[in-house]
Enzyme design. Structure first.
Site, PDB file in Angstrom:
ATOM      1  N   HIS A  27       0.854  -1.200   0.000  1.00  0.00           N
ATOM      2  CA  HIS A  27       0.000   0.000   0.000  1.00  0.00           C
ATOM      3  C   HIS A  27       0.884   1.242   0.000  1.00  0.00           C
ATOM      4  O   HIS A  27       1.462   1.623   1.018  1.00  0.00           O
ATOM      5  CB  HIS A  27      -0.945   0.031   1.202  1.00  0.00           C
ATOM      6  CG  HIS A  27      -1.920   1.174   1.151  1.00  0.00           C
ATOM      7  ND1 HIS A  27      -3.189   1.051   0.616  1.00  0.00           N
ATOM      8  CD2 HIS A  27      -1.819   2.465   1.543  1.00  0.00           C
ATOM      9  CE1 HIS A  27      -3.820   2.208   0.697  1.00  0.00           C
ATOM     10  NE2 HIS A  27      -3.006   3.096   1.260  1.00  0.00           N
ATOM     11  N   CYS A  28       1.001   1.849  -1.162  1.00  0.00           N
ATOM     12  CA  CYS A  28       1.739   3.103  -1.288  1.00  0.00           C
ATOM     13  C   CYS A  28       1.169   3.840  -2.492  1.00  0.00           C
ATOM     14  O   CYS A  28       0.354   3.295  -3.237  1.00  0.00           O
ATOM     15  CB  CYS A  28       3.237   2.835  -1.449  1.00  0.00           C
ATOM     16  SG  CYS A  28       3.621   1.667  -2.756  1.00  0.00           S
ATOM     17  N   HIS A  29       1.564   5.083  -2.629  1.00  0.00           N
ATOM     18  CA  HIS A  29       0.998   5.925  -3.692  1.00  0.00           C
ATOM     19  C   HIS A  29       2.113   6.636  -4.453  1.00  0.00           C
ATOM     20  O   HIS A  29       3.229   6.764  -3.935  1.00  0.00           O
ATOM     21  CB  HIS A  29       0.103   7.016  -3.098  1.00  0.00           C
ATOM     22  CG  HIS A  29      -0.896   6.545  -2.096  1.00  0.00           C
ATOM     23  ND1 HIS A  29      -2.046   5.874  -2.437  1.00  0.00           N
ATOM     24  CD2 HIS A  29      -0.926   6.662  -0.738  1.00  0.00           C
ATOM     25  CE1 HIS A  29      -2.741   5.609  -1.335  1.00  0.00           C
ATOM     26  NE2 HIS A  29      -2.091   6.065  -0.296  1.00  0.00           N
ATOM     27  N   THR A  73      -7.277   9.593  -4.031  1.00  0.00           N
ATOM     28  CA  THR A  73      -8.361  10.462  -4.498  1.00  0.00           C
ATOM     29  C   THR A  73      -7.860  11.766  -5.126  1.00  0.00           C
ATOM     30  O   THR A  73      -8.561  12.356  -5.938  1.00  0.00           O
ATOM     31  CB  THR A  73      -9.302  10.803  -3.341  1.00  0.00           C
ATOM     32  OG1 THR A  73      -8.533  11.372  -2.272  1.00  0.00           O
ATOM     33  CG2 THR A  73     -10.026   9.569  -2.851  1.00  0.00           C
ATOM     34  N   ARG A 120     -10.268   0.584  -6.685  1.00  0.00           N
ATOM     35  CA  ARG A 120     -10.466   1.061  -5.310  1.00  0.00           C
ATOM     36  C   ARG A 120     -11.749   1.879  -5.220  1.00  0.00           C
ATOM     37  O   ARG A 120     -11.983   2.771  -6.038  1.00  0.00           O
ATOM     38  CB  ARG A 120      -9.289   1.934  -4.913  1.00  0.00           C
ATOM     39  CG  ARG A 120      -9.280   2.294  -3.430  1.00  0.00           C
ATOM     40  CD  ARG A 120      -8.092   3.159  -3.141  1.00  0.00           C
ATOM     41  NE  ARG A 120      -7.797   3.241  -1.729  1.00  0.00           N
ATOM     42  CZ  ARG A 120      -7.259   4.311  -1.152  1.00  0.00           C
ATOM     43  NH1 ARG A 120      -6.967   5.376  -1.880  1.00  0.00           N
ATOM     44  NH2 ARG A 120      -7.007   4.321   0.131  1.00  0.00           N
ATOM     45  N   ARG A 126     -14.412  12.538   4.062  1.00  0.00           N
ATOM     46  CA  ARG A 126     -13.566  13.725   3.924  1.00  0.00           C
ATOM     47  C   ARG A 126     -12.744  13.670   2.636  1.00  0.00           C
ATOM     48  O   ARG A 126     -12.108  14.651   2.245  1.00  0.00           O
ATOM     49  CB  ARG A 126     -12.659  13.888   5.159  1.00  0.00           C
ATOM     50  CG  ARG A 126     -11.584  12.878   5.266  1.00  0.00           C
ATOM     51  CD  ARG A 126     -10.745  12.996   6.536  1.00  0.00           C
ATOM     52  NE  ARG A 126     -10.171  11.710   6.839  1.00  0.00           N
ATOM     53  CZ  ARG A 126      -9.119  11.178   6.217  1.00  0.00           C
ATOM     54  NH1 ARG A 126      -8.511  11.849   5.275  1.00  0.00           N
ATOM     55  NH2 ARG A 126      -8.671   9.983   6.541  1.00  0.00           N
ATOM     56  N   HIS A 177      -6.332  -0.331   5.619  1.00  0.00           N
ATOM     57  CA  HIS A 177      -6.093   0.080   7.015  1.00  0.00           C
ATOM     58  C   HIS A 177      -7.095  -0.568   7.976  1.00  0.00           C
ATOM     59  O   HIS A 177      -7.582   0.088   8.915  1.00  0.00           O
ATOM     60  CB  HIS A 177      -6.146   1.601   7.143  1.00  0.00           C
ATOM     61  CG  HIS A 177      -5.283   2.343   6.152  1.00  0.00           C
ATOM     62  ND1 HIS A 177      -4.047   1.879   5.737  1.00  0.00           N
ATOM     63  CD2 HIS A 177      -5.479   3.513   5.475  1.00  0.00           C
ATOM     64  CE1 HIS A 177      -3.540   2.743   4.865  1.00  0.00           C
ATOM     65  NE2 HIS A 177      -4.381   3.732   4.684  1.00  0.00           N
ATOM     66  N   ASP A 246       2.158   2.908   3.212  1.00  0.00           N
ATOM     67  CA  ASP A 246       1.258   4.047   2.996  1.00  0.00           C
ATOM     68  C   ASP A 246       2.023   5.317   2.609  1.00  0.00           C
ATOM     69  O   ASP A 246       1.487   6.424   2.673  1.00  0.00           O
ATOM     70  CB  ASP A 246       0.378   4.301   4.231  1.00  0.00           C
ATOM     71  CG  ASP A 246      -0.816   5.186   3.921  1.00  0.00           C
ATOM     72  OD1 ASP A 246      -1.128   5.367   2.720  1.00  0.00           O
ATOM     73  OD2 ASP A 246      -1.422   5.708   4.868  1.00  0.00           O
ATOM     74  N   ASN A 251      -2.379  13.473   4.023  1.00  0.00           N
ATOM     75  CA  ASN A 251      -3.307  14.016   5.028  1.00  0.00           C
ATOM     76  C   ASN A 251      -2.845  13.857   6.460  1.00  0.00           C
ATOM     77  O   ASN A 251      -3.654  14.022   7.371  1.00  0.00           O
ATOM     78  CB  ASN A 251      -4.715  13.403   4.885  1.00  0.00           C
ATOM     79  CG  ASN A 251      -5.354  13.816   3.584  1.00  0.00           C
ATOM     80  OD1 ASN A 251      -5.363  15.001   3.269  1.00  0.00           O
ATOM     81  ND2 ASN A 251      -5.853  12.864   2.820  1.00  0.00           N
TER      82      ASN A 251
HETATM   83  C1  0GY Z   1      -4.376   6.555   2.341  1.00  0.00           C
HETATM   84  C2  0GY Z   1      -5.205   7.344   3.233  1.00  0.00           C
HETATM   85  C3  0GY Z   1      -5.810   8.518   2.956  1.00  0.00           C
HETATM   86  C4  0GY Z   1      -5.997   9.077   1.638  1.00  0.00           C
HETATM   87  C5  0GY Z   1      -6.400   8.382   0.555  1.00  0.00           C
HETATM   88  O1  0GY Z   1      -7.144   8.193  -1.596  1.00  0.00           O
HETATM   89  C6  0GY Z   1      -6.776   8.970  -0.736  1.00  0.00           C
HETATM   90  O2  0GY Z   1      -6.726  10.175  -0.892  1.00  0.00           O
HETATM   91  O3  0GY Z   1      -6.508   7.077   0.609  1.00  0.00           O
HETATM   92  C7  0GY Z   1      -6.379   9.263   4.085  1.00  0.00           C
HETATM   93  O4  0GY Z   1      -6.483  10.500   3.997  1.00  0.00           O
HETATM   94  O5  0GY Z   1      -6.730   8.637   5.112  1.00  0.00           O
HETATM   95  O6  0GY Z   1      -4.285   5.344   2.480  1.00  0.00           O
HETATM   96  O7  0GY Z   1      -3.775   7.129   1.461  1.00  0.00           O
END
Ligand code: 0GY
Length: 293
Positions: A27-29, A73, A120, A126, A177, A246, A251
């Site tokens: 889980h990473c972005h 997102t 996803r 939020r 999570h 992560d 955030n």
């Molecule tokens: C995560 C957690 C968050 C954000 C997102 O898609 C996202 O923007 O998942 C969060 O703000 O809790 O895993 O990246």
């Protein structure tokens, strides 16, 4: 527009714990960079740029061999930054995309070719404005035939309301999570009990034992309040758990974790070599590098 949350730790430590060969950060972005891959107009936050080169450098420093890059997102349903990273990884990364019901068959085929293996659905208010169930169901119809799974992100207090929808999904479902438990509540209490029941009664559900840094109230370095929740899930469902850093931790507003410290947290939640092999290597390899066609 400037980032509206803290930036990731630029100098993470090298972990003391040595990850087993083949370990996957599941889980990473990747974010941007925004001048190449613009952030979505409908986003609820603007991240720090955190591109693929930083992610791959972190992978190597921490001792992971592979990544699962999850669409966040702030990039909406524009998966280009994630796909660019998948292609650059030369097979060492898989992806989880965000798509809309009108996604074309050609687009899905291209995503699959690049390494996407799931979609996803984000229900955290939020972060997104959730849609009716039918919206998600029409996407599932399209992706199930590819052998993809669904990743869901929601908050613990919303699980009861979403239970019928989640359990009706015909694919494997991975919960980000651990469904965001409120860790001030007891691990044996009704709120986390509902999540454990979901996992117990529905073997198509998997859980990411991730997000210590965002679920913890007691904070670093030990994240001691989250630990019993993670450990319970790892020990009860060892074949259906995944771990991820992560990174780059969108955030977070109070502290940015040391990613090396997050790796050193793993042996505290998976306390035997066998559990760690499943969590870090066998489970993610099966789900993301197995043949699901
Ligand atoms: C995560 C957690 C968050 C954000 C997102 O898609 C996202 O923007 O998942 C969060 O703000 O809790 O895993 O990246």
């Amino acid at each position: 527009m400037d980032a509206d949350w803290l930036c990731f730790d630029p100098n993470p430590s090298k972990p003391a714990y040595r990850l087993p060969p083949g370990s996957v950060d599941a889980h990473c972005h990747v974010f941007g960079p925004g001048d190449v891959f613009p952030y979505a107009p409908e986003r609820k936050y603007t991240p720090c740029d955190a591109g693929k080169d930083r992610l791959f450098a972190l992978r190597d420093l921490l001792g992971f061999e592979r990544n699962v890059i999850v669409q966040a997102t702030c990039h909406g349903a524009d998966n280009r930054a994630m796909v660019d990273a998948l292609v650059a990884s030369e097979g060492r990364a898989r992806g989880v995309a965000t798509v809309r019901p009108d996604v074309s068959g050609d687009e899905l085929a291209e995503l699959h070719e690049a390494g996407v293996r799931g979609v996803r659905f984000n229900f955290v208010r939020r972060l997104v404005d959730p849609k009716p169930d039918a919206y998600y169901e029409s996407i599932v119809e399209r992706i199930a035939v590819l052998g993809w799974h669904v990743v869901v992100y929601f908050e613990a207090q919303d699980l009861a309301e979403r239970w019928a929808f989640f359990t009706s999904l015909p694919t494997t479902v991975v919960v980000d999570h651990m469904g965001r438990p409120d860790v001030r509540k007891p691990v044996d209490g009704p709120e986390f009990g509902l999540f454990l029941r979901l996992m117990d009664e529905h073997p198509q559900f998997w859980a990411k034992v991730s997000g210590a840094e965002r679920l913890s109230v007691s904070g670093p370095p030990g994240y001691d309040d989250v630990l019993p929740f993670h450990r319970r899930v790892v020990e009860t469902f060892p074949e259906r758990v995944l771990f991820g850093t992560d990174w780059p931790h969108p955030n977070l507003k109070d502290h940015m974790p040391d990613d090396g410290g997050l790796v050193d947290y793993v042996p505290r939640i998976a306390t035997t070599g066998e559990l760690r092999q499943k969590l870090l290597v066998d489970n993610p390899t099966r789900l993301y590098w197995g043949d699901h066609r």
